[in-house]
Each structure stands twice: as structure tokens, then as C-alpha cells.
Design an enzyme around this catalytic site. Sequence first.
Site, PDB file in Angstrom:
ATOM      1  N   GLU A 259      26.133  -8.779 -22.259  1.00  0.00           N
ATOM      2  CA  GLU A 259      24.667  -8.737 -22.226  1.00  0.00           C
ATOM      3  C   GLU A 259      24.315  -7.561 -21.327  1.00  0.00           C
ATOM      4  O   GLU A 259      24.404  -7.668 -20.106  1.00  0.00           O
ATOM      5  CB  GLU A 259      24.099 -10.045 -21.650  1.00  0.00           C
ATOM      6  CG  GLU A 259      24.439 -11.291 -22.440  1.00  0.00           C
ATOM      7  CD  GLU A 259      23.702 -11.383 -23.771  1.00  0.00           C
ATOM      8  OE1 GLU A 259      22.770 -10.578 -24.008  1.00  0.00           O
ATOM      9  OE2 GLU A 259      24.062 -12.245 -24.582  1.00  0.00           O
ATOM     10  N   CYS A 293      16.212  -7.246 -17.929  1.00  0.00           N
ATOM     11  CA  CYS A 293      16.755  -6.435 -19.026  1.00  0.00           C
ATOM     12  C   CYS A 293      15.803  -6.423 -20.216  1.00  0.00           C
ATOM     13  O   CYS A 293      15.805  -5.504 -21.012  1.00  0.00           O
ATOM     14  CB  CYS A 293      18.113  -6.984 -19.439  1.00  0.00           C
ATOM     15  SG  CYS A 293      18.039  -8.742 -19.770  1.00  0.00           S
TER      16      CYS A 293
HETATM   17  P1  NAP Z   1      25.847  -4.027 -12.585  1.00  0.00           P
HETATM   18  O1  NAP Z   1      25.908  -3.042 -11.503  1.00  0.00           O
HETATM   19  O2  NAP Z   1      26.500  -3.707 -13.879  1.00  0.00           O
HETATM   20  O3  NAP Z   1      26.458  -5.373 -11.975  1.00  0.00           O
HETATM   21  C1  NAP Z   1      26.530  -6.565 -12.687  1.00  0.00           C
HETATM   22  C2  NAP Z   1      27.692  -7.375 -12.176  1.00  0.00           C
HETATM   23  O4  NAP Z   1      28.891  -6.668 -12.430  1.00  0.00           O
HETATM   24  C3  NAP Z   1      27.676  -7.658 -10.683  1.00  0.00           C
HETATM   25  O5  NAP Z   1      28.224  -8.928 -10.456  1.00  0.00           O
HETATM   26  C4  NAP Z   1      28.574  -6.563 -10.140  1.00  0.00           C
HETATM   27  O6  NAP Z   1      29.180  -6.881  -8.910  1.00  0.00           O
HETATM   28  C5  NAP Z   1      29.627  -6.512 -11.217  1.00  0.00           C
HETATM   29  N1  NAP Z   1      30.362  -5.255 -11.289  1.00  0.00           N
HETATM   30  C6  NAP Z   1      29.987  -4.019 -10.850  1.00  0.00           C
HETATM   31  N2  NAP Z   1      30.958  -3.119 -11.120  1.00  0.00           N
HETATM   32  C7  NAP Z   1      31.956  -3.795 -11.743  1.00  0.00           C
HETATM   33  C8  NAP Z   1      33.230  -3.418 -12.277  1.00  0.00           C
HETATM   34  N3  NAP Z   1      33.664  -2.155 -12.237  1.00  0.00           N
HETATM   35  N4  NAP Z   1      33.981  -4.366 -12.849  1.00  0.00           N
HETATM   36  C9  NAP Z   1      33.555  -5.648 -12.908  1.00  0.00           C
HETATM   37  N5  NAP Z   1      32.360  -6.071 -12.421  1.00  0.00           N
HETATM   38  C10 NAP Z   1      31.578  -5.148 -11.850  1.00  0.00           C
HETATM   39  O7  NAP Z   1      24.367  -4.411 -12.970  1.00  0.00           O
HETATM   40  P2  NAP Z   1      23.201  -4.844 -12.000  1.00  0.00           P
HETATM   41  O8  NAP Z   1      22.650  -3.628 -11.359  1.00  0.00           O
HETATM   42  O9  NAP Z   1      23.628  -5.969 -11.125  1.00  0.00           O
HETATM   43  O10 NAP Z   1      22.145  -5.463 -13.044  1.00  0.00           O
HETATM   44  C11 NAP Z   1      21.238  -4.693 -13.699  1.00  0.00           C
HETATM   45  C12 NAP Z   1      21.670  -4.446 -15.135  1.00  0.00           C
HETATM   46  O11 NAP Z   1      21.941  -5.678 -15.787  1.00  0.00           O
HETATM   47  C13 NAP Z   1      20.551  -3.802 -15.935  1.00  0.00           C
HETATM   48  O12 NAP Z   1      21.076  -2.780 -16.729  1.00  0.00           O
HETATM   49  C14 NAP Z   1      20.044  -4.942 -16.799  1.00  0.00           C
HETATM   50  O13 NAP Z   1      19.439  -4.528 -17.979  1.00  0.00           O
HETATM   51  C15 NAP Z   1      21.287  -5.712 -17.037  1.00  0.00           C
HETATM   52  N6  NAP Z   1      20.969  -7.090 -17.418  1.00  0.00           N
HETATM   53  C16 NAP Z   1      21.170  -7.458 -18.709  1.00  0.00           C
HETATM   54  C17 NAP Z   1      20.844  -8.739 -19.123  1.00  0.00           C
HETATM   55  C18 NAP Z   1      21.056  -9.146 -20.552  1.00  0.00           C
HETATM   56  O14 NAP Z   1      21.053 -10.356 -20.813  1.00  0.00           O
HETATM   57  N7  NAP Z   1      21.237  -8.229 -21.484  1.00  0.00           N
HETATM   58  C19 NAP Z   1      20.329  -9.660 -18.205  1.00  0.00           C
HETATM   59  C20 NAP Z   1      20.137  -9.256 -16.894  1.00  0.00           C
HETATM   60  C21 NAP Z   1      20.474  -7.957 -16.518  1.00  0.00           C
HETATM   61  P3  NAP Z   1      28.539  -6.301  -7.542  1.00  0.00           P
HETATM   62  O15 NAP Z   1      27.268  -7.002  -7.382  1.00  0.00           O
HETATM   63  O16 NAP Z   1      29.515  -6.637  -6.507  1.00  0.00           O
HETATM   64  O17 NAP Z   1      28.362  -4.824  -7.736  1.00  0.00           O
END
Ligand code: NAP
Length: 486
Positions: A259, A293
Site C-alpha cells: 500500500e 495517502c
Molecule cells: P516510509 O518512510 O516508507 O516508512 C513506512 C514504514 O517503513 C515505517 O515503518 C518505516 O520505518 C519503514 N521503513 C523505512 N525504510 C525501510 C526499509 N528500507 N525497509 C523496511 N522498512 C522500512 O513511509 P512514511 O513516511 O512512514 O509514510 C508515508 C508514506 O506512506 C506516504 O507515501 C503515504 O502515501 C504512504 N501511505 C500509504 C498508504 C496506503 O494505504 N496506500 C497508507 C498510509 C500511508 P521507520 O519509521 O523506522 O523509518
Amino acid sequence: MTIRPDAAAAAADIASGLLIDGEWTRAESTFDVLDPATGTVIAAVADAGVEQGLAALDSISRAAPAWAHTASRERAEILRRAFDAVISQREDFARLISAEMGKPLSESRAEVDYGAEFLRWYSEEAVRPEGEYRRSPDGGSRLLVARRPVGPCLLITPWNFPLAMATRKIGAALAAGCTAIIKPAAQTPLSTIRLAQVLVEVGLPDGALNVITTTTAGKVSTALLADGRIRKISFTGSTGVGRVLISQCGQHVVRPSMELGGNAPFIVDADADVWRAVDGAMLAKMRNMGEACTAANRFLVHRSVAPVFSSLLSERMAALKVGHGLDPETQVGPVIDEAARTGLAELIEDAVSRGAKVTTGGRAIDGPGTFFEPTVVTDVPTDSRMFGEEIFGPIAGITVFDDLDEAVHLANDTEYGLAAYLYSGNVERGLRTAERLDFGMVGLNRAIVSNAAAPFGGIKQSGLGREGGREGINDYLDLQYVAIDA
Ligand code: NAP
């Protein structure tokens, strides 16, 4: 810095360790969780490394066969009890969400209801696995088609809906008979930890769900995916991290559910009820301070209604009360951190340098916490960063169009395909237009698409798979067909 005792109190009874095999286990180090509205520390939680991640994997692998064979009614009842418990603790969960993430209490309460609904929905789906009995066309055999749990799962969630993103995954995984490790975002681990406490309290067996909090997400998940025992990953977060995880799934052919990010168009057609469209715009843009998102990212408004739409939206945005999420009058909380706030200012600067105009807001708010003014920008050019990238903050950018074909073309001209919104005065035309939008979800005269009973998810680079609805549980089930010589 203003210390908010109520924010610290909201986090007071949260376990600080990792949940591994039913025990809250300490790690060698901890990391701080901040209140984004004040920048003050409200809790410290265990910082797991690869070693603890692998211990959690040992535990869910050991627990997997028994959980898969637990009667689905029993699994359902645990989820149902968890739903009841979360709802009975609505206010505590809501205060915790506001404390660690910053959203206003009213929105946190709505998240608790929405998030808990996944526990109830999947408790109901757990007992209805689909199966089929078929006859071979040649008449020589019978084909029995059944579904079985995929096996141990890794669940990774973002910070923007700290409870609902967790229940949406945990509910489906446990209902399907899968054990799982959940890794919440480092900025908002507390709601997930509290949820796991509830699941333990209502009788979830040891090892069915483990919680790993860490500041080295990439390192820990890389080790888990390299091990070979994880059979499925469900990730919600940015498209960039999603791409990395999809490639890591290749090593052991792990099933990915992704997602990812969005860039939602919000089209207002010439015959739309403009007042209704503005109400919708406020919801689609400002829910979660724009940090969703599914947030409306590009307002595409027909030239004939653009002046009135822009001025009504600007008035409504300017009237919003910005403040600490725990203050009852607050309508807009802080954005998640300083990097996010700086990014918003840069998007505005870029759009203005290309001819856009700020009609209200546009600046970071001085003082403690990472607040940003609710902002409306008109005349946003299609080559601006704000038009092409996910804004993820309280900025509404408006671009004018002259005919609906042009609007559909602009809407689809993105690598993303998560949510789109369309306001139209003619439902038939609206429905036909919705079918031309390349998005997994479309709100037609409606600004909220999230619903536990609906298949939430995107196409193109917004994701793979669906969460919620009848479809959500299938992401955690493999098909098996048995050929019977009969
Ligand atoms: P993110 O930086 O991708 O982080 C999401 C999760 O992934 C966090 O738990 C993060 O841990 C972890 N993570 C980061 N780098 C990683 C890696 N290399 N390997 C494995 N896990 C890793 O995203 P975010 O800034 O938290 O969230 C915003 C994004 O999420 C936006 O793009 C939004 O559109 C998207 N989103 C999508 C949906 C949907 O249903 N489509 C819903 C909500 C949000 P850490 O916190 O420790 O960095």
C-alpha cells in the site's frame, strides 16, 4: 519548549519492550518517541536489532502450525474480543494517537473506530473462507479448491494512521491463520504496542503476533526477508521503500502486499454542487492534516466554477483552528516532523516561482512543534513539484481545466493510482468518468473512500493487493486444489 503532561500521561502505561513469544522483552538500547506538537519526549521504547528480529521470527515460525490449525471460530472470537476492548478504551487510544502523531482528538477518535472495525470485520471474515468443489470437464475427476494460510508474515506500517494501519494488517493475518511480526513506524510505535497489549489480554496465544520496534528498519527487514521463513510481507509506506522491499521479496519468492503513495486528483466538474464539493475538499484534503495517502493532492476545477470554489475553500481553510491535538478545539495539528515541514515550504516556493498564487496560509508557524498554516494555492502549473509529487501536508493546490477530457488526462498523468475524487452534478456522467480514471478507488461526490468492508488499494505504482473487504483476507491465503480420482 512547552511540556504537555497530558501527552506524556497518554503514553504512561505502554510497555517499553519488544513483544516476543508473549513476553515483553528488553533490548540493549531504547529510542525516544516525541510529541510532534511540542518536540518533547513522551516515551522511550526498545530499539531492536537483527538479533531480536530473528528471535521474533523463530517465535512466529514455531507458533505458525498451531495458529493455522486453531478453529477459525476461536480466531474470530479473539479478534472480536479485541474489537470490544479497543472500543471500550476508545478515549485512551485516541489520546495516545494524538500524543504520538499529532492529529486532533476528534480525528483520533475516528481512527479508533475505523481501526477497530478491521478487527470486527476480520473476526466475521475468519469463519467464511472460500472453497469450491468442481468437476473436471472430462468427467474423470473431482477438483477440490481450498484456501490455506500463507505462513509467517512481516507487517510494516507508517506513522500517519498508527492504529488503523496496524489493525488492517493484523486483523487480516490473524483471521487467515497466519502468525506475524509487526514493525510500526519509529515515530509512532505506541498505538501498536498498546494494541498488542490488548490482543495479549484477550487471549492471543504466545507467538501469534510479535512486535518489533527499531530505528534500523531496513537492516532488520532485510535480515528477516533473507532468512527464507517469512512467506508474506504487507507494507504500507512510501513507494520508494516499497520498491526496495519488492526486490528483496525476489530472493525467496515472498508474496508482497504493497500500500504505497498516492497523488489523488479531486475533479470538480462544471455542473457540480460547489458547496458540496468544498465540504468534500475540506475532508479529502485536511483529514489527518493532509498526511494521508488518499489525501486530495491536485484540485482540478472547471474554469466556470473555479473562482467561487477557490474563494470558498480559502475562507474555510483560513478559519481552521491550528493547535495541539489534545486541545479539544483543535482542528489541525502539527505535521510529523521538521523535514516534512521544510518540504512543504519548498513545494510552495517552487509553485510560486512558476506563477502560482497563495490565497491563504503558506508559511510554517513559529514556536514549538512542527505546525504549518492551512494553505490554498491557485493557478498551480502542471509542471510544478506540487502537482507531480505527494504533498502530504495541509496545502490545497488548484489547477483550472476547460473540459472534462482534459481533466481526466491530467488526473491520469501520474505514476500513482491510489485514490481519485470526482464531484459531478450528473451521476451517470460521473460514473462514466470514474471508469476512465486509472485509480484503485474513486470517490464520486464523496470525499472518504476508506471503509473496512471495501477493497482498499491502488494500481500502477501505488501498490499491489488489497486490504479490507472480502478481498483483504485472500492476500494472506494460498490456494490449494486437491485432485480426486472419483
Ligand atoms: P516510509 O518512510 O516508507 O516508512 C513506512 C514504514 O517503513 C515505517 O515503518 C518505516 O520505518 C519503514 N521503513 C523505512 N525504510 C525501510 C526499509 N528500507 N525497509 C523496511 N522498512 C522500512 O513511509 P512514511 O513516511 O512512514 O509514510 C508515508 C508514506 O506512506 C506516504 O507515501 C503515504 O502515501 C504512504 N501511505 C500509504 C498508504 C496506503 O494505504 N496506500 C497508507 C498510509 C500511508 P521507520 O519509521 O523506522 O523509518
